[in-house]
Design a protein around this motif. Structure first.
Motif, PDB file in Angstrom:
ATOM      1  N   LEU A  96      31.497 -23.358  76.704  1.00  0.00           N
ATOM      2  CA  LEU A  96      30.500 -22.289  76.707  1.00  0.00           C
ATOM      3  C   LEU A  96      30.351 -21.773  78.127  1.00  0.00           C
ATOM      4  CD1 LEU A  96      27.757 -24.047  74.537  1.00  0.00           C
ATOM      5  CD2 LEU A  96      29.594 -22.556  73.754  1.00  0.00           C
ATOM      6  N   MET A 119      26.071 -25.823  69.202  1.00  0.00           N
ATOM      7  CA  MET A 119      26.366 -24.610  69.962  1.00  0.00           C
ATOM      8  C   MET A 119      25.313 -23.537  69.696  1.00  0.00           C
ATOM      9  SD  MET A 119      29.700 -22.074  69.765  1.00  0.00           S
ATOM     10  CE  MET A 119      29.251 -21.474  68.116  1.00  0.00           C
ATOM     11  N   MET A 156      34.170 -27.575  72.593  1.00  0.00           N
ATOM     12  CA  MET A 156      34.261 -26.161  72.955  1.00  0.00           C
ATOM     13  C   MET A 156      33.708 -25.939  74.352  1.00  0.00           C
ATOM     14  SD  MET A 156      31.214 -24.840  70.459  1.00  0.00           S
ATOM     15  CE  MET A 156      32.018 -25.683  69.100  1.00  0.00           C
ATOM     16  N   PRO A 202      30.283 -18.604  73.702  1.00  0.00           N
ATOM     17  CA  PRO A 202      31.576 -19.293  73.727  1.00  0.00           C
ATOM     18  C   PRO A 202      32.551 -18.585  74.657  1.00  0.00           C
ATOM     19  CG  PRO A 202      30.821 -18.926  71.474  1.00  0.00           C
ATOM     20  CD  PRO A 202      29.921 -18.130  72.360  1.00  0.00           C
TER      21      PRO A 202
END
Length: 216
Positions: free
Chosen positions: A211, A167, A209, A183
């Protein structure tokens, strides 16, 4: 009062201090232990997913900062008793002059710029951001024009640390191109997300996750 930082990995204490200061930028819940032969990253309690992702972010920052000093970092995730049960340990893997890509990422980290003005064309960023994720053994799935899903190839604590590194590299790479990736602000139900994407991603990739492209 300034607390003395010992030297490590062939760097003087003041250089190690500068490395850790850069690594701590925008990261909480991670503690550093500096020893002559290694730098350890420990997560604060509770040892949950969020602290492991934060550890991954800090770890990528340390790696880049060390590379900026000509150090090639050798990283072990979850090294066990040999590194005091830390989340990650960094040892000296040799010496190498920083390449232009490393210097560009360091500039992005130091300036933390957010020069977003308009949505770029998909073709102009997709390849670069995808490769940034792949460097960290992760995968970037473009869910829509402005939504990205970062995936790893397995689950567990090490995968979450790896997701944090990926990330951060994606975010910094976007910064080198003058736009913002961050994020998702809203909480993401990972179980629902994984079920939703299983048909297109299969069982190999694990969404970690979401983004978003552009200012939040």
């Amino acid at each position: 009062m300034t607390i003395a930082v010992p030297g490590s990995l062939g760097l003087a204490g003041e250089d190690v201090r500068a490395v850790l200061a850069l690594a701590r930028d925008s990261v909480s819940g991670v503690r550093f232990e500096v020893r002559p032969e290694q730098i350890e990253l420990h997560t604060s309690t509770p040892h949950g997913r969020e602290t492991r992702v934060a550890c991954g972010v800090a770890l990528l920052n340390v790696r880049l900062a060390l590379q900026g000093h000509g150090i090639r970092p050798l990283v072990t995730l979850l090294p066990g008793p040999s590194a005091h049960d830390s989340a990650a340990a960094i040892r000296l893997g040799g010496y190498q002059e920083p390449n232009p890509d490393v210097l560009a990422l360091l500039h992005s980290l130091r300036t933390n710029r957010r020069a977003w003005t308009a949505f770029p064309e998909l073709a102009s960023w997709r390849g670069l951001l995808s490769r940034a994720a792949e460097v960290e053994r992760a995968w970037l799935h473009v869910r829509s024009g402005t939504e990205l899903v970062l995936c790893t190839f397995n689950q567990g604590a090490a995968a979450e640390i790896r997701a944090g590194q990926a990330m951060q590299r994606v975010i910094l790479t976007a910064g080198t191109m003058g736009f913002d990736v961050s994020p998702a602000v809203a909480a993401v139900d990972l179980s629902a997300l994984r079920a939703d994407l299983r048909q297109c991603l299969g069982s190999t990739l694990v969404p970690q996750m979401v983004l978003r492209l552009g200012a939040q």
